[in-house]
Design a protein around this motif. Structure first.
Motif, PDB file in Angstrom:
ATOM      1  N   GLU A   1       2.741   8.766   7.701  1.00 35.95           N
ATOM      2  CA  GLU A   1       3.396   7.467   7.575  1.00 35.95           C
ATOM      3  C   GLU A   1       2.468   6.292   7.878  1.00 35.95           C
ATOM      4  O   GLU A   1       2.751   5.168   7.540  1.00 35.95           O
ATOM      5  N   ASN A   2       1.325   6.547   8.536  1.00 34.51           N
ATOM      6  CA  ASN A   2       0.417   5.454   8.876  1.00 34.51           C
ATOM      7  C   ASN A   2      -0.740   5.290   7.897  1.00 34.51           C
ATOM      8  O   ASN A   2      -1.576   4.431   8.089  1.00 34.51           O
TER       9      ASN A   2
ATOM     10  N   LEU B   1      -2.754   4.237   4.565  1.00 37.68           N
ATOM     11  CA  LEU B   1      -2.658   3.203   3.542  1.00 37.68           C
ATOM     12  C   LEU B   1      -2.435   3.859   2.189  1.00 37.68           C
ATOM     13  O   LEU B   1      -3.148   4.778   1.811  1.00 37.68           O
ATOM     14  N   LYS B   2      -1.449   3.410   1.479  1.00 40.13           N
ATOM     15  CA  LYS B   2      -1.163   3.956   0.163  1.00 40.13           C
ATOM     16  C   LYS B   2      -1.909   3.188  -0.917  1.00 40.13           C
ATOM     17  O   LYS B   2      -2.187   3.695  -1.982  1.00 40.13           O
ATOM     18  N   ASP B   3      -2.241   1.950  -0.615  1.00 40.29           N
ATOM     19  CA  ASP B   3      -2.915   1.108  -1.590  1.00 40.29           C
ATOM     20  C   ASP B   3      -3.787   0.118  -0.817  1.00 40.29           C
ATOM     21  O   ASP B   3      -3.365  -0.420   0.208  1.00 40.29           O
TER      22      ASP B   3
ATOM     23  N   ASN C   1      -4.351  -2.762  -1.498  1.00 39.73           N
ATOM     24  CA  ASN C   1      -3.752  -4.096  -1.552  1.00 39.73           C
ATOM     25  C   ASN C   1      -2.911  -4.384  -0.317  1.00 39.73           C
ATOM     26  O   ASN C   1      -2.488  -5.514  -0.092  1.00 39.73           O
ATOM     27  N   GLU C   2      -2.629  -3.359   0.488  1.00 40.21           N
ATOM     28  CA  GLU C   2      -1.875  -3.550   1.727  1.00 40.21           C
ATOM     29  C   GLU C   2      -2.719  -4.168   2.836  1.00 40.21           C
ATOM     30  O   GLU C   2      -2.191  -4.552   3.865  1.00 40.21           O
ATOM     31  N   ILE C   3      -4.021  -4.258   2.634  1.00 41.86           N
ATOM     32  CA  ILE C   3      -4.926  -4.789   3.654  1.00 41.86           C
ATOM     33  C   ILE C   3      -4.736  -6.299   3.765  1.00 41.86           C
ATOM     34  O   ILE C   3      -4.701  -7.014   2.765  1.00 41.86           O
ATOM     35  N   ILE C   4      -4.635  -6.767   4.986  1.00 43.26           N
ATOM     36  CA  ILE C   4      -4.483  -8.199   5.258  1.00 43.26           C
ATOM     37  C   ILE C   4      -5.735  -8.686   5.980  1.00 43.26           C
ATOM     38  O   ILE C   4      -6.214  -8.044   6.907  1.00 43.26           O
TER      39      ILE C   4
END
Length: 114
Positions: A4-5, A7-9, A11-14
């Motif tokens: 669950e932790n 990163l799937k993509d 683009n989720e990086i902030i």
């Protein structure tokens, strides 16, 4: 293991500026159990070494008592040590962030290519 932790993509990086960071707190999963086992085993080994170094004229503590001592005293101490969090206090200073960058990068899910 802990899906669950992940990163799937990417683009989720902030991206966050160093001036907006007060502190970073890292808690690793499973650390408490590992420290608990280490505390139990470490205490039992220490008690056994004390027992062996006492000489051969009869032991004042049995092997079972040494193991029980490891469980009774080592487990809580190891668990307490394992509950700690790694703290990086930045206070919004870019120079402090740069000084701690190498250590922070060890915990990063995605490494920045240079």
């Amino acid at each position: 293991m802990f899906q669950e932790n992940l990163l799937k993509d990417l683009n989720e990086i902030i991206t966050i500026n160093a001036k907006d960071i007060y502190g970073v707190y890292i808690k690793r999963r499973g650390k408490v159990w590992r420290r608990t086992l280490t505390g139990m085993l470490g205490t039992a080994v220490v008690v056994e070494l004390i027992q062996v170094s006492g000489g051969g004229e009869g032991s004042w503590i049995s092997n079972e008592a040494a193991a029980a001592t490891g469980v009774i005293f080592g487990a809580p101490i190891g668990a307490l040590i394992g509950t700690g969090k790694k703290k990086f206090i930045i206070y919004g200073y870019e120079s402090v962030f740069k000084a701690k960058y190498e250590e922070l990068n060890r915990y990063a899910m995605v490494k920045k290519s240079e």
